[in-house]
Motif scaffolding. Structure first.
Motif, PDB file in Angstrom:
ATOM      1  N   GLN A 198       0.954  -1.174   0.057  1.00 20.73           N
ATOM      2  CA  GLN A 198      -0.146  -0.005  -0.027  1.00 20.73           C
ATOM      3  C   GLN A 198       0.589   1.200  -0.058  1.00 20.73           C
ATOM      4  OE1 GLN A 198      -2.347   0.290   3.699  1.00 20.73           O
ATOM      5  NE2 GLN A 198      -0.992  -1.305   4.500  1.00 20.73           N
ATOM      6  N   ILE A 199       0.402   2.125  -0.530  1.00 22.75           N
ATOM      7  CA  ILE A 199       1.141   3.540  -0.578  1.00 22.75           C
ATOM      8  C   ILE A 199       0.208   4.572  -0.178  1.00 22.75           C
ATOM      9  CG2 ILE A 199       2.091   5.194  -2.130  1.00 22.75           C
ATOM     10  CD1 ILE A 199       2.674   3.034  -4.138  1.00 22.75           C
ATOM     11  N   TYR A 200       0.487   5.085   0.664  1.00 29.66           N
ATOM     12  CA  TYR A 200      -0.368   6.563   1.065  1.00 29.66           C
ATOM     13  C   TYR A 200      -0.086   7.907   0.573  1.00 29.66           C
ATOM     14  CZ  TYR A 200      -2.326   4.279   5.299  1.00 29.66           C
ATOM     15  OH  TYR A 200      -2.845   3.411   6.085  1.00 29.66           O
ATOM     16  N   TRP A 201      -1.070   8.563   0.331  1.00 31.25           N
ATOM     17  CA  TRP A 201      -0.969   9.809  -0.474  1.00 31.25           C
ATOM     18  C   TRP A 201      -1.402  10.901   0.436  1.00 31.25           C
ATOM     19  CZ3 TRP A 201       1.117  12.481  -4.555  1.00 31.25           C
ATOM     20  CH2 TRP A 201       0.649  13.757  -4.947  1.00 31.25           C
TER      21      TRP A 201
ATOM     22  N   ILE B  88       4.935   6.064   1.299  1.00 28.75           N
ATOM     23  CA  ILE B  88       4.031   7.324   1.435  1.00 28.75           C
ATOM     24  C   ILE B  88       4.751   8.534   0.606  1.00 28.75           C
ATOM     25  CG2 ILE B  88       5.701   8.051   3.369  1.00 28.75           C
ATOM     26  CD1 ILE B  88       3.219   8.999   4.804  1.00 28.75           C
ATOM     27  N   MET B  89       3.902   9.087   0.078  1.00 26.09           N
ATOM     28  CA  MET B  89       3.975  10.258  -0.871  1.00 26.09           C
ATOM     29  C   MET B  89       2.839  11.413  -0.673  1.00 26.09           C
ATOM     30  SD  MET B  89       2.884   8.404  -4.586  1.00 26.09           S
ATOM     31  CE  MET B  89       1.177   7.940  -4.867  1.00 26.09           C
ATOM     32  N   GLY B  90       3.286  12.529  -1.445  1.00 27.55           N
ATOM     33  CA  GLY B  90       2.341  13.800  -1.179  1.00 27.55           C
ATOM     34  C   GLY B  90       2.768  14.752  -2.012  1.00 27.55           C
ATOM     35  N   HIS B  91       1.960  15.724  -1.803  1.00 29.99           N
ATOM     36  CA  HIS B  91       2.203  17.096  -2.550  1.00 29.99           C
ATOM     37  C   HIS B  91       2.128  18.425  -1.810  1.00 29.99           C
ATOM     38  CE1 HIS B  91       0.101  20.217  -5.135  1.00 29.99           C
ATOM     39  NE2 HIS B  91       1.139  20.258  -5.692  1.00 29.99           N
ATOM     40  N   SER B  92       3.215  19.146  -1.937  1.00 31.66           N
ATOM     41  CA  SER B  92       3.238  20.330  -1.213  1.00 31.66           C
ATOM     42  C   SER B  92       3.263  20.262   0.312  1.00 31.66           C
ATOM     43  CB  SER B  92       2.058  21.390  -1.657  1.00 31.66           C
ATOM     44  OG  SER B  92       2.248  22.727  -1.306  1.00 31.66           O
TER      45      SER B  92
ATOM     46  N   LYS C 220       8.632   1.940   3.353  1.00 28.58           N
ATOM     47  CA  LYS C 220      10.154   1.197   2.738  1.00 28.58           C
ATOM     48  C   LYS C 220      10.618   2.471   1.928  1.00 28.58           C
ATOM     49  CE  LYS C 220       9.236  -2.832   4.147  1.00 28.58           C
ATOM     50  NZ  LYS C 220      10.266  -3.395   5.221  1.00 28.58           N
ATOM     51  N   SER C 221       9.832   3.354   1.560  1.00 24.20           N
ATOM     52  CA  SER C 221      10.083   4.470   0.623  1.00 24.20           C
ATOM     53  C   SER C 221       9.341   5.720   0.784  1.00 24.20           C
ATOM     54  CB  SER C 221      10.189   4.101  -0.729  1.00 24.20           C
ATOM     55  OG  SER C 221       8.872   3.650  -1.347  1.00 24.20           O
ATOM     56  N   ALA C 222       9.660   7.093   0.401  1.00 24.84           N
ATOM     57  CA  ALA C 222       9.111   8.116   0.541  1.00 24.84           C
ATOM     58  C   ALA C 222       9.259   8.905  -0.986  1.00 24.84           C
ATOM     59  CB  ALA C 222       9.398   8.984   1.615  1.00 24.84           C
ATOM     60  N   SER C 223       8.226   9.776  -1.179  1.00 31.97           N
ATOM     61  CA  SER C 223       8.419  10.663  -2.205  1.00 31.97           C
ATOM     62  C   SER C 223       7.264  11.748  -2.341  1.00 31.97           C
ATOM     63  CB  SER C 223       8.104   9.841  -3.648  1.00 31.97           C
ATOM     64  OG  SER C 223       6.716   9.630  -3.804  1.00 31.97           O
ATOM     65  N   ALA C 224       7.730  12.917  -2.909  1.00 34.47           N
ATOM     66  CA  ALA C 224       7.002  14.072  -2.851  1.00 34.47           C
ATOM     67  C   ALA C 224       6.925  14.920  -4.015  1.00 34.47           C
ATOM     68  CB  ALA C 224       7.228  15.047  -1.550  1.00 34.47           C
ATOM     69  N   PHE C 225       5.793  15.642  -4.438  1.00 33.22           N
ATOM     70  CA  PHE C 225       5.836  16.617  -5.288  1.00 33.22           C
ATOM     71  C   PHE C 225       5.609  17.886  -4.820  1.00 33.22           C
ATOM     72  CE2 PHE C 225       3.938  13.028  -7.348  1.00 33.22           C
ATOM     73  CZ  PHE C 225       4.151  13.035  -8.767  1.00 33.22           C
ATOM     74  N   SER C 226       6.591  18.802  -5.257  1.00 33.22           N
ATOM     75  CA  SER C 226       6.723  20.208  -4.636  1.00 33.22           C
ATOM     76  C   SER C 226       6.659  20.358  -3.201  1.00 33.22           C
ATOM     77  CB  SER C 226       5.554  21.094  -5.443  1.00 33.22           C
ATOM     78  OG  SER C 226       5.598  20.833  -6.732  1.00 33.22           O
ATOM     79  N   PRO C 227       7.397  19.681  -2.375  1.00 36.40           N
ATOM     80  CA  PRO C 227       7.144  19.466  -0.983  1.00 36.40           C
ATOM     81  C   PRO C 227       7.668  20.886  -0.346  1.00 36.40           C
ATOM     82  CG  PRO C 227       9.075  18.403  -1.613  1.00 36.40           C
ATOM     83  CD  PRO C 227       8.564  18.756  -2.680  1.00 36.40           C
TER      84      PRO C 227
END
Length: 281
Positions: free
Chosen positions: A47-50, A145-149, A167-174
């Protein structure tokens, strides 16, 4: 928990859900879960959280990001919560776009009157996962987990504070360095009070400086035409901190011509889902 809509999409299912949150002061919260075809037979999937940004609900990502086709192909579930408590009836909570409703900043407020309801950190890290894990065919030990701003800020800080959970994390325009930008300073002063040491507990740059956990394989996409880039987001501060920290990798991609919108997110969301699927599997 109640699933009040179940919508077929891209081979999987979009579940619109609601429940009463104890950690948010017994307020009703909405969230969305996408389950891929791989989960249809009850076989659990990663699962990936947004985490969404200022002013958003779970519906912004659900309707604008075009993420479900890739999630279905990769066999991963997407969990999409709201961005703040709703209906706390705190004076002023609906007065501005960057504080209060729609702007929970994924922290636990300690300053009154926000401290009764604004515990989005505990909600994302503990309460919502327990609910999702108990009601959907997902793997509790395979989470990204990932997210925006504002949500990018949330994704990075939550992962850095809980490396055993993600396990990993990413972001758009954090919002990378909120203690040094207007959005973060306003929110932190309001939710946390005047103790700036407490602010650092929710700042990705400060957390990276003291990080000693496993590699979280950080991925950040940033548009170079983003109107908030210089004043609010400060990805260069995150990059500098990661370069000085052993064992924590960061891929920072400056994307030419892209702004802060869901046009940007929808363009590169497949890359982020693929990135997380790789590390989850």
């Amino acid at each position: 928990m109640e699933t009040y809509k179940k919508i077929r999409c891209c081979g999987g299912w979009v579940h619109r859900c609601k429940h009463v949150s104890k950690v948010l002061g017994n307020l009703e919260m909405n969230f969305t879960v996408f389950t891929p075809a791989a989960a249809a037979a009850g076989s659990p999937v990663p699962q990936i959280y947004w985490l969404s940004g200022l002013t958003c609900t779970d519906e912004n990502f659900t309707t604008k990001a075009a993420a479900f086709k890739k999630a279905n192909e990769c066999g991963v579930a997407l969990v999409i919560p709201d961005t703040s408590p709703r209906g706390a009836k705190i004076p002023g909570e609906d007065d501005s776009y960057d504080f209060g409703s729609g702007a929970g900043f994924y922290l636990n407020a300690t300053a009154a009157p926000w401290s009764k309801n604004y515990h989005m950190y505990d909600y994302i890290v503990s309460e919502l996962p327990a609910l999702v894990n108990g009601n959907f065919p997902v793997k509790p030990d395979k989470v990204a987990i990932m997210g925006h701003s504002m949500g990018g800020h949330g994704a990075l800080t939550i992962a850095l504070k809980n490396p055993d959970k993600y396990k990993s994390a990413s972001a758009f325009s954090p919002i990378c360095n909120p203690i040094n930008c207007p959005w973060g300073q306003k929110a932190f002063k309001g939710y946390l009070g005047d103790d700036t040491d407490a602010w650092k507990m929710y700042d990705a740059v400060e957390l990276v400086k003291g990080y000693s956990g496993p590699d979280l394989h950080l991925l950040v996409d940033q548009g170079d035409a983003d109107e908030f880039l210089q004043e609010q987001l400060k990805p260069e501060a995150l990059q500098a901190a990661c370069l000085a920290t052993k064992g924590l990798s960061l891929t920072l991609r400056m994307q030419e011509g892209y702004d802060h919108s869901y046009f940007f997110i929808s363009t590169f969301i497949d890359d982020h889902i693929q990135h997380h699927a790789h590390h989850l599997n």
